[in-house]
Design an enzyme around this catalytic site. Structure first.
Site, PDB file in Angstrom:
ATOM      1  N   VAL A  44      -0.893  -0.935  -3.994  1.00  0.00           N
ATOM      2  CA  VAL A  44      -2.687  -0.318  -4.198  1.00  0.00           C
ATOM      3  C   VAL A  44      -1.872   1.258  -4.163  1.00  0.00           C
ATOM      4  CG1 VAL A  44      -4.736   0.336  -3.071  1.00  0.00           C
ATOM      5  CG2 VAL A  44      -3.626  -1.401  -2.696  1.00  0.00           C
ATOM      6  N   PHE A  74       0.965  -1.315   0.020  1.00  0.00           N
ATOM      7  CA  PHE A  74      -0.343  -0.249  -0.143  1.00  0.00           C
ATOM      8  C   PHE A  74       0.909   1.543   0.347  1.00  0.00           C
ATOM      9  CE2 PHE A  74      -2.238  -3.537   2.000  1.00  0.00           C
ATOM     10  CZ  PHE A  74      -3.591  -3.732   2.292  1.00  0.00           C
ATOM     11  N   ASP A  75       0.670   1.914  -0.878  1.00  0.00           N
ATOM     12  CA  ASP A  75       1.516   3.410  -0.532  1.00  0.00           C
ATOM     13  C   ASP A  75       0.382   4.143   0.787  1.00  0.00           C
ATOM     14  OD1 ASP A  75       2.183   6.123  -0.819  1.00  0.00           O
ATOM     15  OD2 ASP A  75       0.300   6.514  -1.997  1.00  0.00           O
ATOM     16  N   LYS A  76       0.773   5.287   0.905  1.00  0.00           N
ATOM     17  CA  LYS A  76      -0.408   5.578   2.435  1.00  0.00           C
ATOM     18  C   LYS A  76      -0.799   6.552   1.917  1.00  0.00           C
ATOM     19  CE  LYS A  76       1.966   8.150   5.707  1.00  0.00           C
ATOM     20  NZ  LYS A  76       1.127   9.399   5.388  1.00  0.00           N
TER      21      LYS A  76
END
Length: 617
Positions: free
Chosen positions: A507, A310-312
């Site tokens: 994501v 995941f990107d934050k």
């Protein structure tokens, strides 16, 4: 002529479908067998044309494709005058190909959009000391460039003079602009939101970080283009086997009807239909539930995923800083808030915008004698009072004493990942505000559901500082979390996991995520993200609803399972029919065709179950 037919095979499919509908309507409503037969004959011929051409092209390169078997099977159905079978098989085969074409082709517009986002010009210092606008291709390493408010930084470089805030979302994905001053590094494609700076060019052209993003996306998309469909691999063995079996039977028995019967019974009608039906139903369910799945390859790979990265910002978090908590140390909160809003109204800083949003409607007062304290905050006069607004260092400089309660609040809010804004009036602390990017509601529960669906590793990569990343990771229970990650770092991490044998989904929502989205086995974009991220991805969560991700994963697992079931049903029925031809006296073409049609109905109904699929709570 061949090109024309292949180019217009979608229109052919539509006409064929209309003719099939006319045929059955005429039979059921008027009992008109002539219209019924002729409509199906014409539909079969039209539908067979592009399939037969593809079969011919495959045979020219010595490949016995599934189109070859479908062509022979349809001709066989003609010989036994089973026009329903020939028409329906050709229509559904073309319809499946249409859906594959619609959903599997990775668009190339992502590269075009990335290129359009790249800076085209720069203000370059000439020999006479003046700055002139030149094309970015005319900038060389060591050149001095001027960047004004609102302009794109043309190259990667180092700040020589000036200061300002740069929006680096296109590189780091972080929504909060970063303050730049002398000796700070800047990146091509980022935007100077306020201030004016002069930079020296360190990397230009394709060597810039933004140029590398474009290159990474191109390479990653190319690496995906050679994927093969399972049915093609299966038909490599299945199709020749049926053809050889039919020929051997004719050679031994000299019974042409028996040989044609084997071809017809061996026709992979349910096999051809089963996978597209499951595919269509799965994609339809996803669309109804806010998930765009781009084809059967996506469904197959996503269903086997064991690691999700995941990107934050904008993915696990909302993407915009908000006031998470406010502590007042005064009985006159309304008046003090008005003073604070009056000062913040004159600032373009993102934290100021978050504070103004939190305070809302209030009474503004004139602000005088404003002094910006570098790295600290703002000092100004409001209604005869001296206000100090900034961080703890500013409070120390202004000799503002913090009570034990205030110190405890500062410590707690910092540990929770907040940026602090303290407000003091006439040397007395009045307000502490904690500002941070908020975690999306329900994300923790969604991540737990992903684990229950078989995801072994949940990893977060972010351009944010490691402290904030660790806080978010602990709160959400992630497996790993890494901060200070540039796009090439994220892409390299994805590549490393794939080399270790992981099936990786990524994501993200920004341009900076597009290399990783394209390089991962499955790229998943948030619907409100950039067009580039969406075009590069394999799965899109519409409306950026993170809660759709567990549904998407569960749906792909159910769809892949459904496809396998349909393949087993289709092949199993064919084997039973062929066995019946050789080892029983009761098997004939009529019974075989009845069972064959039944198998088609079974796989269609089995596939349609996916339309009502819901992930169990």
């Amino acid at each position: 002529m061949q090109r024309y037919i292949l180019r217009n095979k979608n229109q052919t499919m539509l006409i064929s479908g209309i003719l099939i509908a006319i045929a059955f309507i005429s039979k059921w409503t008027m009992n008109n067998i002539m219209i019924f037969n002729w409509a199906l004959i014409i539909a079969s011929i039209l539908g067979l044309a592009p399939i037969a051409i593809q079969a011919y092209q495959a045979l020219r390169v010595k490949v016995v494709s599934i189109e070859v078997l479908v062509t022979i099977a349809v001709i066989g159905a003609f010989l036994i005058q089973n026009h329903e079978e020939s028409a329906i098989v050709t229509f559904l085969f073309l319809f499946g190909a249409y859906l594959e074409q619609r959903t599997l082709n990775q668009t190339r517009s992502a590269i075009k959009e990335l290129t359009e986002m790249a800076p085209e010009s720069a203000l370059k210092q000439m020999d006479d000391g003046e700055f002139e606008e030149v094309e970015v291709d005319d900038v060389d390493e060591g050149d001095i460039l001027l960047v004004k408010t609102g302009a794109k930084v043309p190259v990667d470089g180092t700040v020589l003079t000036g200061e300002g805030y740069i929006n680096e979302a296109s590189i780091t994905g972080e929504a909060i602009p970063v303050e730049k001053e002398k000796d700070s590094k800047v990146f091509a494609g980022t935007i100077l939101e306020n201030g004016t700076i002069q930079i020296v060019a360190d990397r230009v052209g394709e060597d810039t970080t933004f140029g590398k993003i474009i290159e990474l996306v191109e390479e990653a998309q190319d690496s995906k283009s050679e994927a093969e469909r399972f049915i093609d691999r299966f038909s490599k063995y299945y199709t020749p086997a049926v053809l050889i079996l039919s020929f051997i039977v004719w050679l031994v028995s000299r019974n042409i009807e028996l040989a044609i019967t084997i071809l017809v019974l061996g026709c992979p009608g349910a096999l051809v239909i089963g996978v597209p039906v499951s595919n269509v139903a799965g994609i339809g369910n996803g669309a109804k539930n806010g998930v765009l799945l781009k084809g059967s390859e996506v469904i197959h790979d996503f269903s086997r995923t064991d690691t999700i990265i995941f990107d934050k910002t904008g993915t696990l978090t909302i993407g915009n800083p908000e006031v998470s908590e406010t502590k007042y140390y005064t009985d006159n909160a309304h008046e003090v808030s008005g003073y604070l809003a009056s000062i913040e109204r004159e600032s373009d800083h993102p934290l100021a915008k978050a504070i103004l949003k939190e305070i809302g409607e209030t009474i503004f007062s004139p602000v005088e004698n404003t002094e910006v304290v570098k790295g600290g905050g703002i000092i100004a006069s409001v209604n005869g009072h001296r206000l100090s607004v900034g961080n703890v260092l500013l409070m120390e400089k202004e000799n503002v004493e913090l009570s034990e309660e205030a110190k405890a609040d500062v410590s707690r809010l910092e540990k929770e990942g907040n940026s602090l804004v303290l407000t003091a009036i006439d040397g007395k602390l009045e307000i502490i505000m904690g500002v941070k990017d908020q975690i999306r509601k329900g994300v923790k529960k969604d991540l737990e559901r992903l684990k229950s669906l078989g995801i072994k590793n949940l990893v977060m990569l972010s351009g944010d500082n490691q402290g904030t990343v660790d806080l978010v990771s602990r709160e959400l229970g992630l497996t790993k979390a890494h901060g200070h990650m540039l796009p090439e770092d994220k892409a390299e991490y994805v590549k490393k996991l794939k080399e270790e044998g992981r099936i990786v989904a990524f994501v993200g929502d920004g341009v900076n995520d597009s290399p990783s989205l394209a390089l991962a086995d499955i790229g998943i974009a948030m619907g409100s993200g950039t067009d580039v991220a969406i075009e590069t991805s394999d799965v899109v969560l519409m409306n950026s609803d993170f809660g759709r991700l567990p549904h998407a994963l569960g749906l792909t697992k159910a769809t892949a399972r459904n496809m396998r079931q349909n393949i087993i049903i289709a092949v199993g029925v064919v084997l039973i029919l062929l066995a019946g031809v050789f080892f029983s006296d009761w098997m004939n073409m009529s019974i075989g065709m009845l069972v064959h049609e039944g198998s088609i109905l079974v796989v269609i109904l089995n596939g349609m179950r996916l339309l009502s699929y819901e992930l169990k709570k």
